[in-house]
Scaffold this motif. Structure first.
Motif, PDB file in Angstrom:
ATOM      1  N   THR A 503      -4.141   4.589  11.572  1.00 48.47           N
ATOM      2  CA  THR A 503      -3.954   5.128  10.223  1.00 48.47           C
ATOM      3  C   THR A 503      -2.521   4.992   9.720  1.00 48.47           C
ATOM      4  N   GLN A 504      -1.573   4.775  10.617  1.00 45.20           N
ATOM      5  CA  GLN A 504      -0.167   4.713  10.219  1.00 45.20           C
ATOM      6  C   GLN A 504       0.420   3.350  10.608  1.00 45.20           C
ATOM      7  N   TYR A 505       0.960   2.661   9.610  1.00 46.39           N
ATOM      8  CA  TYR A 505       1.490   1.320   9.827  1.00 46.39           C
ATOM      9  C   TYR A 505       2.844   1.157   9.130  1.00 46.39           C
ATOM     10  N   THR A 506       3.532   0.099   9.529  1.00 44.05           N
ATOM     11  CA  THR A 506       4.742  -0.339   8.844  1.00 44.05           C
ATOM     12  C   THR A 506       4.595  -1.817   8.522  1.00 44.05           C
ATOM     13  N   MET A 507       4.904  -2.165   7.274  1.00 49.62           N
ATOM     14  CA  MET A 507       4.967  -3.571   6.888  1.00 49.62           C
ATOM     15  C   MET A 507       6.424  -4.002   7.008  1.00 49.62           C
ATOM     16  N   GLN A 508       6.704  -4.896   7.952  1.00 49.94           N
ATOM     17  CA  GLN A 508       8.057  -5.408   8.115  1.00 49.94           C
ATOM     18  C   GLN A 508       8.134  -6.786   7.475  1.00 49.94           C
ATOM     19  N   ASP A 542       0.084   4.279   4.933  1.00 52.56           N
ATOM     20  CA  ASP A 542      -1.021   4.904   5.653  1.00 52.56           C
ATOM     21  C   ASP A 542      -2.349   4.327   5.183  1.00 52.56           C
ATOM     22  N   VAL A 543      -3.310   4.369   6.078  1.00 49.57           N
ATOM     23  CA  VAL A 543      -4.676   3.948   5.782  1.00 49.57           C
ATOM     24  C   VAL A 543      -5.588   5.142   6.030  1.00 49.57           C
TER      25      VAL A 543
END
Length: 654
Positions: A503-508, A542-543
């Motif tokens: 549910t929790q991500y980072t776009m780098q 977040d998703v």
């Protein structure tokens, strides 16, 4: 003894006399070098090639590169330790143990030689330099490289190519050798429950079950379970689901085909498999998520020597899974570009890397780079295929792939090779699981003025992963590598994000060398806009499970906008002057009334975004720019910066 040696002698006994001019013979026998808790009369060395040696008691050590004629370890309690090179001109025999995993044995006899005994030989490198015949009747575990040259080798089933966490034994160029008999090859697999693209480097007369399933035995560190039956029929290990764990790939119909059995079909060189490796055969497969273990897959059979050719009735766009046919590292880039290979896209290959993400992911290998840069960069995959590895390529028509002995690269260590991308302009996007700080997928746009902005064979299509999948969308095509031109104001780069497992991500986003535009990441779900700067950018998001909008595959895109200038930048942009423009002399002058006394940096870029020249100076009415290398004809961008302002102008070189 030599001609100039002298010695004293004594006539013993009262009745014995040595008469004047009487002759007598002196017999000098070459000694056998004996190890009995110490070498007598001396240890083997570089000058003992005509002597024999025996170890009769204890642990013998040979501490320097040496030659010997015949060598024996007599008795199973005795052994030899070797961490250098021993050249054997005669026969080699052991009833004990020879430990030399960092050493080398060279067999260089002019006549037939034998390697015999009831003991075990653990050796790093084995080289055979003659054109003779060598018969092996002792177990010889090779840990590094076996170089057979033009020797005829009768294995009698006693050669083992070992594999462990540190290395896998390899067979060097064997194009002039003859190897009669079965060998055993190993493929070490570290503990992780994941699919592997795998292959056999031997043609076995035994079934898959007898080889990779250890004939049903459950020995720690060996074999694996292969499933596909509710009852254990057809050689499969039974499971409650009966789900298959071993597949081949049907390139013509573009489908995975489950292995029909393991008790009849045999491992063959050139057959590529997708195999779920849970660990060794002590793993409890009645559990849903048993702990994985390290394991080694073993197979017995005949090695393939010489060229290996595969021809497939494929069409343009079909994917092919190719097996490494050799017990050796292979430069796959050389295979693809060989004149004997045709009907395939030589620019890319695709490897399922089990170390990416949680369950593995496809890495795209860019074969147009020097060593095959992977996307994602976190992958260790590159242009070198390991023994026992399979890989995907894409067909452009009827495919013909030829591996040659000259393609082997046994000196390359695939576990340690990792190549950073070449220094070109690019936009690299990584999807990171924020909880584990793991890159789960990656995609890149590589920028060059010679690239085609339309889809062609220079672009790498994206393989969908089992889990998180990230891709660039270009004209409806999903790409892992998008080779394109420098973006201009108004361009969009649509991203696909799919199969979220958290549910929790980072776009780098790593911006490298973009000129004349401002990239902005747009999140269509939150409507957030993030200006992307040169270098690294991190954007958390977040998703929400069940929320279609937050899971939308086209939630993100990058748009390229006008560069927003500060008032200082606007003033400098209006004041800055370049002359002559166009330039033909290789140098030009910058003038400005706003820069006097300031420390300035002048950077010259080509249209690829590559830095051509960089110069720092204190500005005094004007500044002459002299690039260190000759400039090709074309357009360049001149960026002038201080601590407070910057401006960019175009200059034309004739």
């Amino acid at each position: 003894m030599v001609l100039t040696d002298s010695f004293d002698f004594t006539v013993l006994g009262n009745a014995n006399t040595l008469m004047n001019a009487q002759t007598f013979n002196i017999a000098i026998e070459e000694p056998t070098l004996i190890y009995d808790n110490g070498w007598t009369p001396f240890a083997p060395n570089a000058d003992t090639g005509s002597l024999n040696a025996q170890v009769i008691n204890g642990l013998a050590i040979i501490g320097t590169d040496s030659q010997i004629n015949n060598f024996q370890v007599i008795g199973n309690a005795n052994s030899l330790f070797l961490n250098n090179t021993l050249t054997v001109l005669g026969d080699f025999s052991t009833d004990g143990y020879i430990g030399a995993t960092d050493g080398q044995l060279i067999f260089s006899g002019s006549g037939a030689q034998s390697i015999s005994g009831d003991g075990i030989i653990d050796i790093g490198q084995v080289s055979m330099t003659g054109s003779n015949t060598i018969s092996i009747t002792a177990v010889m575990n090779i840990h590094n490289v076996f170089t057979p040259a033009s020797t005829t080798i009768n294995t009698n089933g006693n050669i083992v190519f070992r594999s462990d966490v540190n290395r896998t034994a390899q067979l060097d160029d064997a194009s002039s050798a003859t190897i009669n008999g079965v060998v055993q090859v190993e493929r070490y697999v570290p503990a992780k429950r994941a699919f592997r693209l795998i292959a056999s480097s031997v043609n076995s007369t035994n079934s898959i079950y007898e080889n990779w399933q250890e004939n049903g035995s459950a020995i720690a560190g060996l074999g694996t379970h292969i499933t596909g039956s509710l009852t254990g029929a057809n050689g499969f290990d039974l499971t409650a689901s009966g789900n298959p764990s071993m597949f081949t790939y049907d390139a013509v119909n573009s489908v995975w085909a489950s292995q029909p059995n393991t008790d009849v079909d045999k491992l063959q060189v050139g057959t590529a498999y997708r195999l779920m490796v849970r660990g060794d055969r002590t793993v409890d497969i009645t559990q849903n998520t048993p702990a994985a273990t390290n394991t080694t897959l073993r197979a017995k059979g005949n090695l393939h020597l010489g060229d290996f050719n595969s021809s497939l009735a494929t069409s343009n766009g079909d994917f092919i899974m190719i097996a490494n046919p050799y017990q050796a590292n292979v430069d796959f880039k050389t295979v693809l570009n060989d004149v004997s290979t045709s009907g395939v896209n030589v620019n890319f290959a695709y490897y399922w890397d089990p170390n990416l993400n949680t369950r593995g992911a496809y890495a795209t290998i860019d074969m147009s780079t020097l060593n095959g840069d992977p996307i994602p960069f976190a992958s260790n995959a590159n242009k070198y295929l390991q023994p026992g590895q399979s890989i995907f390529i894409q067909a452009t028509g009827a495919a013909n792939i030829t591996f040659k002995e000259s393609h082997k690269k046994v000196s390359e260590d695939l576990n340690n090779i990792f190549n950073q991308p070449q220094n070109n302009s690019s936009v690299l996007i990584s999807l990171v699981n924020r909880s584990t700080q793991t890159i789960v997928d990656q995609t890149v746009r590589r920028i060059n003025s010679a690239n085609n902005p339309q889809i062609d064979q220079s672009d790498a299509v994206k393989f969908y992963n089992q889990d998180e999948t990230l891709a660039i969308v270009n004209n409806g095509n999903l790409l892992s590598i998008d080779k394109n031109i420098m973006p201009v104001v108004g361009d969009h780069m649509t991203l696909l994000t799919d199969r979220f497992r958290a549910t929790q991500y980072t776009m780098q986003v790593l911006i490298d060398g973009l000129v004349g535009v401002k990239p902005v990441l747009i999140d269509h779900y939150t409507t957030n806009r993030t200006d992307l700067v040169e270098g690294a950018n991190s954007i958390d998001f977040d998703v929400l499970p069940g929320d279609a909008a937050s899971n939308d595959i086209n939630r993100f895109e990058i748009v390229f906008e006008n560069v927003t200038l500060s008032s200082n930048d606007i003033n400098l942009q209006a004041d800055l002057r370049l002359f002559p423009n166009p330039v033909s002399s290789g140098q030009f002058t910058i003038q400005s009334d706003l820069l006097n006394g300031k420390e300035v940096q002048v950077s010259l870029y080509n249209t690829l975004g590559q830095l051509i020249h960089d110069q720092e100076a204190t500005f005094n009415n004007s500044l002459i720019i002299k690039p260190q290398s000759n400039l090709s004809s074309g357009m360049y961008l001149v960026k002038v910066s201080t601590l407070d302002e910057s401006a960019t102008l175009q200059i034309i070189v004739k």
